[in-house]
Design an enzyme around this catalytic site. Structure first.
Site, mmCIF file in Angstrom:
data_model
loop_
_atom_site.group_PDB
_atom_site.id
_atom_site.type_symbol
_atom_site.label_atom_id
_atom_site.label_comp_id
_atom_site.label_asym_id
_atom_site.label_seq_id
_atom_site.Cartn_x
_atom_site.Cartn_y
_atom_site.Cartn_z
ATOM 1 N N ASP A 281 -50.378 -18.927 4.520
ATOM 2 C CA ASP A 281 -50.903 -17.581 4.725
ATOM 3 C C ASP A 281 -52.425 -17.564 4.776
ATOM 4 O OD1 ASP A 281 -50.304 -14.679 4.920
ATOM 5 O OD2 ASP A 281 -51.424 -14.576 3.042
ATOM 6 N N LEU A 362 -52.227 -7.334 4.625
ATOM 7 C CA LEU A 362 -53.030 -6.837 5.745
ATOM 8 C C LEU A 362 -53.811 -7.933 6.459
ATOM 9 C CD1 LEU A 362 -54.429 -3.577 4.103
ATOM 10 C CD2 LEU A 362 -52.648 -3.739 5.830
ATOM 11 N N ARG A 363 -53.591 -9.188 6.062
ATOM 12 C CA ARG A 363 -54.323 -10.273 6.721
ATOM 13 C C ARG A 363 -53.990 -10.334 8.211
ATOM 14 N NH1 ARG A 363 -53.309 -13.776 1.995
ATOM 15 N NH2 ARG A 363 -55.216 -13.839 0.756
ATOM 16 N N GLY A 364 -52.742 -10.069 8.557
ATOM 17 C CA GLY A 364 -52.349 -10.107 9.961
ATOM 18 C C GLY A 364 -53.115 -9.105 10.796
#
Length: 424
Positions: A281, A362-364
């Protein structure tokens, strides 16, 4: 957040009572440790943080732990670079466009967060990554600083440089190419993080801290080949540094921190083992590499490789113009990146795709926005289009989807299907 963590974690190591003057003189340019067996009083301030010091306890303080690079060492490094074996030119690599694009976007915007390259053995993964060295632009660093400190950004400064800045001293600077550091699978934790030699510091008064690979990779690229085979304790170190942007070394009750912000690039073969989801991730983008099936392309790759092995310098000269063109394109994209805009409507649709795919966190969303802007900058535009998003969104979300053992469809295709469903 990274700055707060870095400052607070290192403040305890850097703040202490007043040091008694040493009875010896050392040729080392920097003092490593000071020891005060007596009482300490008052409050010391460093980086805007004040810490009260208790009486009646012994205190160690570490200051200016990094050693300067001598002119002789600089000359030796220069000669070694000139004599090292030439790398394969990036422009000469045939195919593998997805992998090459992900690497270029990370060079343009390092905040994308790196790239994970997974694919079959013998598909040129490590060759492509190492060929990126020639295209890396120059950055401004503080001269003779082992941490590649940014003279204008306190969050990317080593403690010694930050102290000089607080005192109002002028920081000499120089231009250097972005560094690429290889992390071997068999590396020890001390080699990666750095070491503190307590005995040598107390007895001889010489430097106590030897910077490791994370210090060398600050503001550069950290490459891990066969990352899925990396030992768990090193994975934990990478996770901690990637999360905070700082590397903290704890030895014998002494804590030292230094900035460790790098582009993390990993490659591996999925047949040899899966990557821990926590580390997966942390990679901003994910590129899948397959074996070239076209017979003509395979012949061309074999012939080009044979030419390179026969005469590397002559082969590199034939691609010199293409390499320089790519370098100029990257430099222009890095310059205009801050002016690239993305419409609010497109941002909403990106987040809608992430939500409907059940992407955790919310990294995506953040990475997709950054990658789309970097692609627009690479193409010389100041506005992101839906086509830009369509190109990068599979690489930004593919590795963030929850795996279904009964699902036979590739996760990248699921992202593309959802993209066209939302954006239509």
């Amino acid at each position: 957040m990274a700055g707060l963590l870095g400052t607070s974690s290192s403040a305890a190591a850097l703040l202490s009572a007043q040091s008694i003057s040493s009875s010896y003189s050392s040729k080392a340019s920097i003092r490593a440790l000071s020891f005060n067996p007596g009482h300490s009083q008052g409050r010391r301030f460093y980086g805007g943080i004040g810490l009260p010091l208790k009486k009646g306890r012994s205190h160690f303080s570490i200051s200016n732990v990094a050693t300067e690079i001598s002119p002789t060492q600089e000359q030796a490094q220069k000669l070694s670079k000139e004599n090292q074996r030439p790398v394969y030119p990036f422009a000469a690599i045939v195919g593998q466009d997805e992998m090459k694009l992900c690497l270029l976007l990370n060079v343009i915007d390092p905040k994308i967060g790196g790239v994970m390259i997974m694919g079959d053995r013998g598909t040129g993964k490590s060759t492509t990554v190492r060929s990126l060295v020639d295209l890396l632009p120059e950055i401004t660093v503080v001269e003779a600083d082992p941490f590649n400190s940014d003279p204008e950004d306190p969050e990317s400064m080593g403690m010694e440089v930050r102290e000089k800045l607080i005192k109002g001293e002028k920081l000499p600077t120089q231009k250097v190419k972005i560094n690429m550091v290889d992390l071997p699978l068999g590396a020890t934790e001390d080699r990666v993080c750095g070491t503190i030699d307590i005995e040598k510091a107390l007895t001889e008064g010489v430097k106590a801290f030897e910077p490791g690979l994370l210090a060398k990779a600050n503001r550069g690229i950290l490459y891990v080949d066969e990352v899925n085979l990396l030992d768990d304790h090193l994975v934990d170190v990478l996770l901690d540094s990637a999360a905070s942007g700082w590397n903290t070394v704890e030895r014998e009750g002494i804590s030292i921190s230094h900035p460790a912000r790098f582009i993390l690039i990993g490659s591996g073969n999925p047949e040899e083992g899966e990557l821990r989801p926590q580390l997966l991730d942390r990679f901003g983008m994910h590129a899948q590499v397959g074996t070239v099936r076209d017979a003509e392309l395979r012949v061309k790759i074999v012939e080009e490789r044979a030419r390179f092995d026969k005469n590397p310098k002559e082969f590199r000269e034939t691609y010199k113009a293409d390499q320089e063109k790519l370098q100029d394109q990257i430099s222009a994209a890095r310059t205009c990146l801050s002016s690239v805009q993305i419409d609010h409507e497109l941002r909403v649709k990106i987040s809608k795709v992430c939500a409907e795919l059940n992407v955790d966190g919310l990294r995506g969303d953040i990475v997709t926005n950054r990658a789309a802007k970097a692609l627009a900058a690479l193409k010389g535009r100041d506005k992101v289009t839906s086509e830009d998003i369509a190109v990068v969104i599979p690489n930004c979300l593919r590795h963030r989807l929850r795996k279904d053992p009964l699902e036979s469809i590739d996760s990248g295709l699921l992202v593309i299907e959802k993209f066209y469903e939302v954006f239509s």
